[in-house]
Design a protein around this motif. Structure first.
Motif, PDB file in Angstrom:
ATOM      1  N   ASP A 505     -96.849 -11.724  52.714  1.00  0.00           N
ATOM      2  CA  ASP A 505     -96.422 -12.920  53.452  1.00  0.00           C
ATOM      3  C   ASP A 505     -96.925 -14.189  52.771  1.00  0.00           C
ATOM      4  N   SER A 506     -98.101 -14.079  52.143  1.00  0.00           N
ATOM      5  CA  SER A 506     -98.675 -15.292  51.574  1.00  0.00           C
ATOM      6  C   SER A 506     -98.039 -15.682  50.238  1.00  0.00           C
ATOM      7  N   VAL A 507     -97.352 -14.737  49.584  1.00  0.00           N
ATOM      8  CA  VAL A 507     -96.732 -15.116  48.302  1.00  0.00           C
ATOM      9  C   VAL A 507     -95.260 -15.508  48.477  1.00  0.00           C
ATOM     10  N   LYS A 508     -94.681 -15.107  49.603  1.00  0.00           N
ATOM     11  CA  LYS A 508     -93.251 -15.403  49.787  1.00  0.00           C
ATOM     12  C   LYS A 508     -92.935 -16.904  49.693  1.00  0.00           C
ATOM     13  N   GLY A 538     -96.890 -12.226  39.606  1.00  0.00           N
ATOM     14  CA  GLY A 538     -97.933 -11.721  38.706  1.00  0.00           C
ATOM     15  C   GLY A 538     -99.191 -12.579  38.772  1.00  0.00           C
ATOM     16  N   ARG A 539     -99.005 -13.897  38.792  1.00  0.00           N
ATOM     17  CA  ARG A 539    -100.150 -14.798  38.827  1.00  0.00           C
ATOM     18  C   ARG A 539    -100.898 -14.634  40.156  1.00  0.00           C
ATOM     19  N   TRP A 540    -100.120 -14.533  41.242  1.00  0.00           N
ATOM     20  CA  TRP A 540    -100.723 -14.394  42.567  1.00  0.00           C
ATOM     21  C   TRP A 540    -101.537 -13.094  42.678  1.00  0.00           C
ATOM     22  N   VAL A 541    -100.969 -11.988  42.213  1.00  0.00           N
ATOM     23  CA  VAL A 541    -101.640 -10.699  42.399  1.00  0.00           C
ATOM     24  C   VAL A 541    -102.884 -10.602  41.522  1.00  0.00           C
ATOM     25  N   ASN A 542    -102.797 -11.208  40.344  1.00  0.00           N
ATOM     26  CA  ASN A 542    -103.951 -11.176  39.454  1.00  0.00           C
ATOM     27  C   ASN A 542    -105.095 -12.007  40.021  1.00  0.00           C
ATOM     28  N   THR A 543    -104.762 -13.180  40.558  1.00  0.00           N
ATOM     29  CA  THR A 543    -105.790 -14.036  41.135  1.00  0.00           C
ATOM     30  C   THR A 543    -106.362 -13.428  42.417  1.00  0.00           C
ATOM     31  N   SER A 544    -105.481 -12.924  43.276  1.00  0.00           N
ATOM     32  CA  SER A 544    -105.931 -12.460  44.582  1.00  0.00           C
ATOM     33  C   SER A 544    -106.599 -11.092  44.525  1.00  0.00           C
ATOM     34  N   TYR A 545    -106.147 -10.228  43.619  1.00  0.00           N
ATOM     35  CA  TYR A 545    -106.617  -8.835  43.647  1.00  0.00           C
ATOM     36  C   TYR A 545    -107.230  -8.370  42.333  1.00  0.00           C
ATOM     37  N   ARG A 546    -107.230  -9.209  41.325  1.00  0.00           N
ATOM     38  CA  ARG A 546    -107.655  -8.798  39.992  1.00  0.00           C
ATOM     39  C   ARG A 546    -107.004  -7.470  39.582  1.00  0.00           C
ATOM     40  N   ARG A 547    -105.706  -7.387  39.755  1.00  0.00           N
ATOM     41  CA  ARG A 547    -104.974  -6.189  39.351  1.00  0.00           C
ATOM     42  C   ARG A 547    -103.696  -6.577  38.626  1.00  0.00           C
ATOM     43  N   ARG A 548    -103.127  -5.609  37.926  1.00  0.00           N
ATOM     44  CA  ARG A 548    -101.908  -5.871  37.166  1.00  0.00           C
ATOM     45  C   ARG A 548    -100.858  -4.779  37.414  1.00  0.00           C
ATOM     46  N   PRO A 549    -100.361  -4.696  38.648  1.00  0.00           N
ATOM     47  CA  PRO A 549     -99.305  -3.715  38.899  1.00  0.00           C
ATOM     48  C   PRO A 549     -98.043  -4.099  38.139  1.00  0.00           C
ATOM     49  N   MET A 550     -97.127  -3.158  38.023  1.00  0.00           N
ATOM     50  CA  MET A 550     -95.843  -3.497  37.444  1.00  0.00           C
ATOM     51  C   MET A 550     -95.094  -4.376  38.450  1.00  0.00           C
ATOM     52  N   ILE A 551     -94.572  -5.497  37.965  1.00  0.00           N
ATOM     53  CA  ILE A 551     -93.814  -6.397  38.834  1.00  0.00           C
ATOM     54  C   ILE A 551     -92.334  -6.192  38.518  1.00  0.00           C
ATOM     55  N   VAL A 552     -91.571  -5.813  39.522  1.00  0.00           N
ATOM     56  CA  VAL A 552     -90.157  -5.524  39.300  1.00  0.00           C
ATOM     57  C   VAL A 552     -89.326  -6.513  40.102  1.00  0.00           C
ATOM     58  N   PRO A 553     -88.936  -7.634  39.481  1.00  0.00           N
ATOM     59  CA  PRO A 553     -88.148  -8.629  40.213  1.00  0.00           C
ATOM     60  C   PRO A 553     -86.651  -8.323  40.066  1.00  0.00           C
ATOM     61  N   LEU A 554     -85.922  -8.454  41.134  1.00  0.00           N
ATOM     62  CA  LEU A 554     -84.477  -8.277  41.052  1.00  0.00           C
ATOM     63  C   LEU A 554     -83.808  -9.446  41.744  1.00  0.00           C
ATOM     64  N   VAL A 555     -83.130 -10.249  40.954  1.00  0.00           N
ATOM     65  CA  VAL A 555     -82.385 -11.348  41.545  1.00  0.00           C
ATOM     66  C   VAL A 555     -80.912 -10.970  41.466  1.00  0.00           C
ATOM     67  N   ILE A 556     -80.324 -10.835  42.626  1.00  0.00           N
ATOM     68  CA  ILE A 556     -78.944 -10.366  42.699  1.00  0.00           C
ATOM     69  C   ILE A 556     -78.057 -11.535  43.100  1.00  0.00           C
TER      70      ILE A 556
END
Lengths: 558, 558
Positions: A505-508, A538-556
């Motif tokens: 919710d906080s990154v939306k 990616g920037r949000w998750v790295n800052t908030s969680y110090r993690r680097r999951p795969m980010i899969v964006p889909l803009v349709i």
């Protein structure tokens, strides 16, 4: 992968070309290519088992690249013995041309044929014995008995007009083998006197000082453990290790116990071995698994698979209480097997599980219930001194093993410049007993996953590693094609990321903001918009969680 | 996880409650809880390192559940020694209450404080020595010197009105230790005579027969290897193994070489050890890394981290040619360290990489350059016979180790019913020298990943394993909310699935058909539609590829 790839020159008539296609720098997928006067001989065609950085891969094959356009020139595949790392890729090779002749000993070919049957291939095969000679086009082959952790293994001397090659296959030099079939040093001596121009030697144990203990030294230990066992005994080992199983049968018989085979490959291989006379079954000792439960606990031995902690094999399932045999207090489990590097944790999980159920677990860590199948440094020195080869190519081993083996050759007097530290794809030409490196092919890993062969790339495996370590976050946004206005989303979902989806919710609002900015700046391209979403999340998750999951964006675009 | 969870009764005054919170059934996250008369003492608070079935996890903590509502009753945390599996979780505990007193030896507390500094916590700490006594509420503590693979380790006797507990911490009984600081068997004898009601004993090597060799036996081997090394020497070991490093310093010094420390934890720990006098640095032997390159190759030894093949540590980076020190022909690398199960493949990749670069790699597989830090079976027998405890609780070990240790206790005469095979969370009450199991708590794994603690569940790890093995296929369909008509899609994307996305062309019509059928049948619920998509794609991929990737269907209503 080789670093310095370069093409070899065209091959002159009368020159022998040697290319180790697999098995150098790795323990597995052994395959060597020999060519002279337009004809090709292959020795061995095995698989490699994947390591933890190759997740989801079932098998790794040799790269058939060097022969795939020359299949009609292949005069045969000589198989030194029946282990998977020497025969496992045969079905995949025969898919390319199913009438390539296979040459090997009785047991070796029986095991290959059983495997090919599962792939619905019936091969052209030629059974040979030690002492026998066969001509295959320009190659004159002589077969020499060698001792290994499977019966009926053969070394092969390959005589050509360019000189003689001797390839040991996998071997050791047990001086009191169970079947009396020694590594034939008298034949090695004869070949050496006649002149071995190139010697291909098993390197697996070249960095182990001394001598591999006798296989027969295990029998008394098994006997003692079984004699003292108050209830059931379960022995796990490799399903192709006929002599190990032989010793279990003998120890069971000596203690008035019967034996039931457990696990598909154990039943299949031991049926083959008994039918062909390699396994000597004491009268009345065998009992079918189904009938074994009627036998008192102190009168039965189960001989099973799963000694490497393989999750689906019998032993793991017993440890997880997921098998009809409920292991409990008083039962004895013997892992009469090695611990292949990388399998230790899985093996110890099985040992702990069985211990927890109350079993007494005997393994190579606490008893002498395993010896290696490969010649240690002391044995290799004997070999070099008996054969006195002109040139040496250490094979079958990771790089440190090849280096250790080369050093042994040099210590016995083989000139350093005649001792070749090659890798998969190194091209060597031999003529008049002189060997020279003339090229380096680009040899890749060919991954088998499910029914697909060679589709998986190293990039896919990298994706899998990231997914497996970190999970992924997918963000779906549907935008109006014309205006770039967000119609649906951002919808965010994650797997393996391990936080409640509400955290998104906080990154939306950040995503919405970034897309609004992009729309204002006239960005319409959905790939560019995807990149914007990826960077924002990616920037949000790295800052908030110090993690680097795969980010899969889909803009349709709708 | 424990299978038979049940609550213990309320604790009577004058009864001592003992709960091993971590370290039983695992090597790591050691933590034991003692409670009497409303006060709690903790011994050790370590981390566990994850195995391959816990992908992406950085650390595993003890489950603080049993104390999280009782933090104010905790009188202190006694830390037996400075290894991560005994101190690593202290920062996470102090996050819950930062003024819990820490008690330990000089080196132990120095290492904890360095770690806490990184977490910006300044602890309340009390430095103690062997022979010293301290009272913490109802607990009278006496500290006894023990020998281990880190200096300044302590056993602790905990005297209460319910009786005396003796906890060894990790230990062995090197009879000629480098610092002359023996495991104090004279004190163990005195405590035994006074009466040890419960003995908590390190089980790590209980299944190893005989005696752990002397640490001092490694020195001459190091000396010999360094003496013969033609060029640079790089030694890798654990960054807390002060005595191993001491022997490297001494061997370097004896051979006229200087030593540079490499790797953040090595530099930090050895600075602490030298400052406190645990590491005796021969005059002028140390040189800063930056200045080391000016020293001739045959006059330098690098002492580095990375002995477990950790990808980011110095040694791995050297093997991958990703470090300023370019290892080459004539260099010698010594891995003076164990191979922790599960790390073998990573370690051998480093060994092979270095060998390929031309280095001579010496490791425990080919030279005596490592001894364990834990007492083997022979040593444990001495202990039991000297102490003659009334009750025994084997700790620190996987289940097979605990069983082996219990057997040793029983062999020396401890009654079987007084020998406790417990697991994490087993609740034991002691009174008048009598110990009884009175409960079993549900103790979970607390995973640390990045900055999140305890958010990751086993279900997340299962997702990661599937993703890592098989990858995923995501299918996005946007449907009209009213009619169920497909507006956008199906859009199909895959990662780690390893086939070209074009293969999905053949399943798209199946999805469209399935959704059309659903729409006709009046299915509108997007969850139900997702399940239909999942089943359709799952069946197709299993039939076509014999694989089971994660299927992530998203049906979005617009």
């Amino acid at each position: 992968m080789p670093t310095n790839v370069y093409d070899p020159p065209a091959l002159d008539k009368g020159t022998l070309r040697i290319i180790p296609i697999g098995g150098l720098g790795e323990i597995g997928r052994n395959m060597t290519y020999f060519e002279i006067n337009g004809k090709i001989l292959i020795v061995d065609c095995g698989v490699l088992f994947p390591e933890e950085h190759q997740p989801g891969v079932d098998l790794i094959l040799p790269d058939f690249g060097p022969i795939k356009d020359r299949l009609d020139d292949v005069v045969g595949v000589m198989l030194t013995h029946g282990h998977e790392d020497h025969i496992g890729a045969v079905p995949y090779l025969l898919r390319l041309r199913n009438d390539i002749p296979l040459i090997g000993s009785g047991l070796t070919l029986a095991l290959v044929e059983a495997k090919l049957k599962e792939h619905r291939i019936k091969p052209y095969s030629l059974t040979v014995k030690e002492g026998q000679k066969e001509q295959l086009g320009p190659f004159d082959l002589e077969f020499v008995a060698v001792n290994h952790s499977i019966p009926d293994a053969l070394a092969v001397a390959i005589k050509t007009e360019a000189g003689t090659v001797l390839a040991t296959g996998d071997f050791k030099m047990d001086q009191l083998p169970l079947d009396g079939r020694l590594t034939d040093l008298r034949e090695f001596a004869r070949l050496g006197k006649e002149g071995v121009d190139l010697f291909l030697v098993d390197s697996t144990n070249a960095d182990v000082p001394g001598f591999t203990p006798l296989e027969a030294s295990i029998g008394p230990v098994l006997d003692q453990v079984i004699a003292r066992a108050p209830r059931r005994v379960i022995v796990a080992s490799f399903s192709s290790h006929v002599h190990r199983v032989q010793q279990v049968l003998d120890a069971a018989h000596a203690n008035g116990r019967r034996v039931a085979f457990l696990g598909r490959s154990m039943v299949r291989n031991m049926t083959i071995a008994a039918d062909l006379g390699y396994l000597k079954v004491p009268d009345g000792v065998l009992v079918e698994y189904k009938k074994a439960k009627d036998i008192p606990d102190d009168k039965i031995v189960y001989m099973s698979t799963g000694s490497q902690g393989e999750p689906m094999a019998v032993l793991s399932r017993m440890a997880n209480m997921d098998h009809a045999i409920e292991v409990g207090e008083g039962d004895t489990v013997i892992l009469a097997s090695s611990q292949i590097p990388g399998n230790e944790n899985a093996i110890y999980r099985v040992i702990d599980g069985l211990t927890k159920l109350g079993a007494n677990v005997v393994h190579k860590g606490n008893a002498k219930v395993h010896v290696s199948g490969h010649a240690a440094a002391g044995e290799l020195l004997y070999c070099y001194n008996i054969i006195q080869p002109r040139n040496v190519l250490p094979v079958h081993g990771e790089y440190r093993h090849l280096v250790a083996n080369a050093k042994l050759a040099i210590d016995t007097g083989v000139p350093e410049e005649n001792t070749f530290l090659a890798e998969d794809g190194t091209v060597m030409d031999m003529r008049d007993g002189h060997v020279e490196v003339v090229g380096q092919l680009d040899i890749g890993f060919v991954y088998v996953d499910g029914s697909s062969v060679g589709e998986i790339t190293d990039a896919d495996l990298k994706d899998r590693r990231i997914l497996g370590e970190e999970g992924f976050i997918s963000i779906i946004v549907v935008v109006e094609a014309q205006t770039g206005k967000v119609i649906v989303g951002p919808e965010i979902h994650a797997k393996g990321f391990a936080e409640d989806d509400r955290v998104f919710d906080s990154v939306k609002p950040k995503i919405e903001q970034a897309l609004a900015d992009a729309a204002r700046n006239g960005v319409r391209d959905s790939h560019a918009l995807s990149q914007i979403v990826r960077r924002t999340v990616g920037r949000w998750v790295n800052t908030s969680y110090r993690r680097r999951p795969m980010i899969v964006p889909l803009v349709i675009e709708a």
